[in-house]
Design an enzyme around this catalytic site. Structure first.
Site, short mmCIF file in Angstrom:
data_model
loop_
_atom_site.label_atom_id
_atom_site.label_comp_id
_atom_site.label_asym_id
_atom_site.label_seq_id
_atom_site.Cartn_x
_atom_site.Cartn_y
_atom_site.Cartn_z
N GLN A 176 0.96 -1.25 0.06
CA GLN A 176 -0.01 -0.02 -0.02
C GLN A 176 0.94 1.17 -0.13
O GLN A 176 1.88 1.18 0.46
CB GLN A 176 -0.99 0.06 1.12
CG GLN A 176 -2.11 -0.91 0.85
CD GLN A 176 -2.86 -0.90 2.42
OE1 GLN A 176 -2.67 -1.38 3.52
NE2 GLN A 176 -3.93 0.12 2.31
N HIS A 177 -0.04 2.31 -0.31
CA HIS A 177 0.80 3.77 -0.16
C HIS A 177 1.77 4.19 -1.04
O HIS A 177 1.82 5.23 -1.36
CB HIS A 177 1.12 3.88 1.30
CG HIS A 177 0.40 3.40 2.54
ND1 HIS A 177 -0.95 3.74 2.52
CD2 HIS A 177 0.35 2.52 3.36
CE1 HIS A 177 -1.40 3.03 3.51
NE2 HIS A 177 -0.73 2.55 4.08
N ASP A 224 -2.20 -4.84 -0.11
CA ASP A 224 -1.84 -6.43 0.69
C ASP A 224 -2.81 -6.86 1.73
O ASP A 224 -2.99 -7.83 1.89
CB ASP A 224 -0.58 -6.26 0.79
CG ASP A 224 0.12 -5.07 1.68
OD1 ASP A 224 -0.72 -4.23 2.22
OD2 ASP A 224 1.24 -5.00 1.78
#
Length: 473
Positions: A71-72, A231
């Site tokens: 992520q991110h 994830d």
């Protein structure tokens, strides 16, 4: 029987699994490494994906595929779809100052945190994409000016699998979009005002957010592309988490999350109010330091991880007062990006390898248990913990976890649960239905122990004594 594929493009590697769409039976799999570092050229992910697909025997017989990713991460593209600069990953903490600024700009500490939590379900910390965009704008303005679109690692890989047909073809899902800091799980819409504010007036294109079974395109050979997800949302799918379950994943990072019917908005910043991959929500707590705490302790003691576990189980619960606070690379929860780890309670009695090994395991688990407390405070039920990730392979972690968490702990057999969750989503896209296909769950082993609250108590007394590193100007 139709086959589907799931991809886990994580910080450390890319895993591909091919499974039977109806039963979930594993057919074959492949894996390839990613480069180290907290910023990475996305081309390395693409190369690893191709290598992992080859190891998994290709995709010619696959009817659908979905990608789950870390992520991110900030992937910036120019107007021609070319990567502007290496992607900043979730664990790059250089935007910690930007995170603090974004909170301050909306009214200061408590007021600003409440404003962000109500707007997007999360308070800015260095991991979120929105803070990385602010850092880019202030430190590399030329790169910011060339950014025509911004997306996440899973978005970019899905787009590449579709043939990179143009910026307007970028797609994402609710789960990953909820980790940007400029998409609201509560409303299901982008907050472009926050995106513009963070990026100093610029408004790059962002991926269209798909529903759980909306196709994101097709492969050249015709297989359908699922929307993919982040994830943690994929892991929840992979382990079949149900209400009352809390999933604790011990990997590069540590995550504690549960499936919920309502969005969370924690203005303390401890709980990120993410969405999941099914149309529900995924309140989540993340720590930067997890399995690598065990690696570091093993290195200090010059033993392997199995021997570390054996040593840890030789010491009593609480390690006779020895406490290891595991903020070895700063920390995200609590928000201490510049902190260091520490050892407290060192005496002649506790100066043994067994005590240090036990303190390392307990410290890591206590940090995750703090996350579990934060979830419960937000209304989550915690009837049992499902323990997954590389750290769950440790015999000491499995046996000590129920003492620390205070509830039964289920440990499924080792597996690629993120990739499995992506494959289950792909099967959902291929087969249809109101819910993901009910794949047979692997037999999990249950661990039960008498809770040992003194472990948490002595950890709580030590965790705020850690110091912060000086921040370079």
């Amino acid at each position: 029987m139709p086959y589907v594929a799931g991809v886990d493009s994580s910080t450390q590697s890319c895993k591909v699994v091919v499974r039977d769409a109806e039963t979930g039976t594993l057919v074959r799999q492949g894996r390839a490494a990613h480069p180290d570092g907290t910023e990475v050229e996305p081309a390395a992910w693409w190369g690893a994906l191709q290598e992992a697909i080859d190891q998994a025997g290709g995709l010619d017989d696959v009817v659908a595929i979905s990608v789950a990713g870390q992520q991110h991460g900030m992937v910036c593209l120019d107007e021609d779809g070319k990567v502007v600069r290496p992607a900043l990953l979730w664990n790059d903490t250089r935007s910690a100052g930007a995170a603090a600024d974004l909170v301050a700009e909306f009214g200061g500490d408590r007021t600003g945190r409440r404003a962000w939590a109500e707007a997007v379900g999360s308070v800015p910390v260095a991991s979120l994409t929105v803070t990385k965009l602010r850092w880019l704008s202030r430190h590399e303005p030329d790169a910011a000016d060339r950014t025509a679109a911004v997306c996440l690692p899973h978005d970019w890989l899905t787009w590449r699998l579709a043939g990179a047909p143009g910026l307007d073809a970028l797609r994402t899902d609710r789960g990953d979009a909820s980790g940007t800091g400029y998409w609201s799980p509560a409303t299901g819409a982008y907050r472009t005002d926050l995106l513009r504010h963070a990026f100093d007036g610029r408004e790059p294109a962002v991926p269209r957010v798909l529903g759980p079974t909306d196709p994101a395109g097709t492969l050249p050979a015709g297989a359908r592309l699922g929307p993919g997800t982040g994830d943690n949302a994929a892991a929840a799918l992979g382990v079949g988490a149900r209400p009352g379950d809390v999933v604790v994943s011990i990997g590069t990072s540590g995550t504690v999350f549960s499936v919920a019917d309502r969005p969370a908005a924690d203005d303390s910043g401890a709980v990120a109010g993410f969405a999941d991959a099914t149309g529900r929500f995924l309140p989540l707590v993340c720590t930067l330091n997890a399995a690598r705490v065990l690696d570091a302790a093993a290195t200090m003691l010059r033993v392997g991880l199995d021997d570390l576990a054996t040593l840890a189980l030789e010491a009593p619960p609480g390690a006779d007062g020895l406490v290891l606070v595991p903020y070895l690379e700063g920390e995200r929860t609590p928000n201490r990006p510049h902190s260091t780890g520490a050892v407290h309670g060192l005496t002649l009695r506790t100066a043994t390898p067994a005590h240090l090994a036990r303190a390392a395991v307990e410290g890591m688990l206590c940090a995750l248990a703090d996350g579990l407390d934060a979830l419960v405070a937000q209304g989550a039920a915690a009837n049992r913990v499902i323990l997954v990730g590389g750290g769950a392979r440790s015999a000491a972690v499995r046996r000590i976890a129920p003492e620390v968490f205070g509830v039964p702990v289920l440990v499924p057999p080792p597996g690629e649960y993120v990739a499995d969750g992506a494959a289950r989503q792909a099967a959902w896209v291929a087969l249809g239905g109101a819910e993901p296909p009910p794949w047979s769950a692997s037999q999990a082993r249950e661990y039960v122990a008498t809770p040992a609250p003194h472990i948490r108590e002595q950890y709580a007394a030590s965790r705020d004594l850690v110091r912060d590193r000086p921040v370079a100007g």
